[in-house]
Design an enzyme around this catalytic site. Sequence first.
Site, PDB file in Angstrom:
ATOM      1  N   ASP A   1       0.699  -1.240  -0.226  1.00 61.37           N
ATOM      2  CA  ASP A   1      -0.187   0.130  -0.070  1.00 61.37           C
ATOM      3  C   ASP A   1       0.768   1.208  -0.105  1.00 61.37           C
ATOM      4  O   ASP A   1       1.893   1.141   0.423  1.00 61.37           O
ATOM      5  CB  ASP A   1      -0.958   0.003   1.255  1.00 61.37           C
ATOM      6  CG  ASP A   1      -1.648   1.269   1.421  1.00 61.37           C
ATOM      7  OD1 ASP A   1      -2.484   1.502   0.487  1.00 61.37           O
ATOM      8  OD2 ASP A   1      -1.635   1.948   2.623  1.00 61.37           O
ATOM      9  N   ARG A   2       0.363   2.516  -0.435  1.00 63.60           N
ATOM     10  CA  ARG A   2       1.357   3.601  -0.502  1.00 63.60           C
ATOM     11  C   ARG A   2       1.049   4.360   0.644  1.00 63.60           C
ATOM     12  O   ARG A   2       1.730   4.500   1.483  1.00 63.60           O
ATOM     13  CB  ARG A   2       0.965   4.390  -1.611  1.00 63.60           C
ATOM     14  CG  ARG A   2       1.988   5.315  -2.191  1.00 63.60           C
ATOM     15  CD  ARG A   2       1.640   6.269  -3.245  1.00 63.60           C
ATOM     16  NE  ARG A   2       0.594   7.404  -2.525  1.00 63.60           N
ATOM     17  CZ  ARG A   2       0.194   8.462  -3.222  1.00 63.60           C
ATOM     18  NH1 ARG A   2       0.376   8.314  -4.898  1.00 63.60           N
ATOM     19  NH2 ARG A   2      -0.592   9.501  -2.801  1.00 63.60           N
ATOM     20  N   ASP A   3      -0.051   5.219   0.731  1.00 63.12           N
ATOM     21  CA  ASP A   3      -0.293   6.220   1.709  1.00 63.12           C
ATOM     22  C   ASP A   3      -0.366   5.382   3.130  1.00 63.12           C
ATOM     23  O   ASP A   3      -1.280   4.546   3.386  1.00 63.12           O
ATOM     24  CB  ASP A   3      -1.409   7.347   1.361  1.00 63.12           C
ATOM     25  CG  ASP A   3      -1.324   7.864   0.322  1.00 63.12           C
ATOM     26  OD1 ASP A   3      -0.296   8.179  -0.292  1.00 63.12           O
ATOM     27  OD2 ASP A   3      -2.457   8.125  -0.326  1.00 63.12           O
TER      28      ASP A   3
ATOM     29  N   LYS B   1      -4.294  -0.434   6.329  1.00 63.38           N
ATOM     30  CA  LYS B   1      -5.682  -0.726   6.704  1.00 63.38           C
ATOM     31  C   LYS B   1      -6.331  -1.990   6.427  1.00 63.38           C
ATOM     32  O   LYS B   1      -5.715  -2.742   5.966  1.00 63.38           O
ATOM     33  CB  LYS B   1      -6.225   0.287   5.601  1.00 63.38           C
ATOM     34  CG  LYS B   1      -6.013   1.981   6.048  1.00 63.38           C
ATOM     35  CD  LYS B   1      -6.749   2.784   4.922  1.00 63.38           C
ATOM     36  CE  LYS B   1      -6.226   4.442   5.276  1.00 63.38           C
ATOM     37  NZ  LYS B   1      -5.211   4.636   5.163  1.00 63.38           N
TER      38      LYS B   1
END
Length: 194
Positions: A7-9, A134
Site C-alpha cells: 500500500d502507498r499512503d 488498513k
Amino acid sequence: MKAVFIDRDGTINHDPSGYIASIKDFHLYPYTAEAIKIFNKLDFKTIVVSNQSGIARGLFTEDDLKSLHQFMKDELAKEGAFLDLILYSPFHPGGIVEPYNVEHFSRKPRSGMFFEALKTFPIKAKQSYMIGDKDIDIEFGKNNGMVSFLVTPSLTNDTSAFSILNNTILPDFIVSNILSAAKVIKVLERQKNG
C-alpha cells in the site's frame, strides 16, 4: 515468481490528510527505501497497489498522480531502491468526476490490481506478501492468497488495527512499519530456503 504488494499512503509515505494531491505534500518515511532494498535483494517483484479516489473526487488528476509517482520513484532511486510496478485505482462511487465515479473491481479490497499485476509478471500468490496499514489491505492480501502484514505504529491508538482485530479477517503479522515487515519477510524467506 514472488512479489511484495505494498500500500502507498500510510505505509510508504506519511498520510496526514488522506489525499495527497501534490509532490510538496509527499514525504517518504525515512526507512522506506531500506525496506524496499531488502525486497529488491530478495528478488521480489515490488509492486505498489493504491486506492486513489482523490481522482474521482476531483482533488487531483491522473497526470498529477503520475508526476507524484515519478517523484516517488526518483526519491527511492537516490537511495538505491526501485519499484517494479505502481498500480492505482482512481474510482469511487461517491466521486464527482466521470468516468471514475463508480464502484470498480480495481479498488481494494477487490482483486483488480492483483490481476493487473499478473498481466505483467507471473506471480505466485502463495509465495507473495501484502503490506498495508488498513483493513482493506489485509482483506486484499487474504482475497488473493498472500501472507499479510498490518503496519500500525501503535495498537492502542490505531482504529484501523482495532477494526481488523474485531473482524474475521486477521493479518498474519502486525508490525510497526514497512522496515519491520521487510525484516520479518527476510527471516521467513531464509527459513523457507533452509
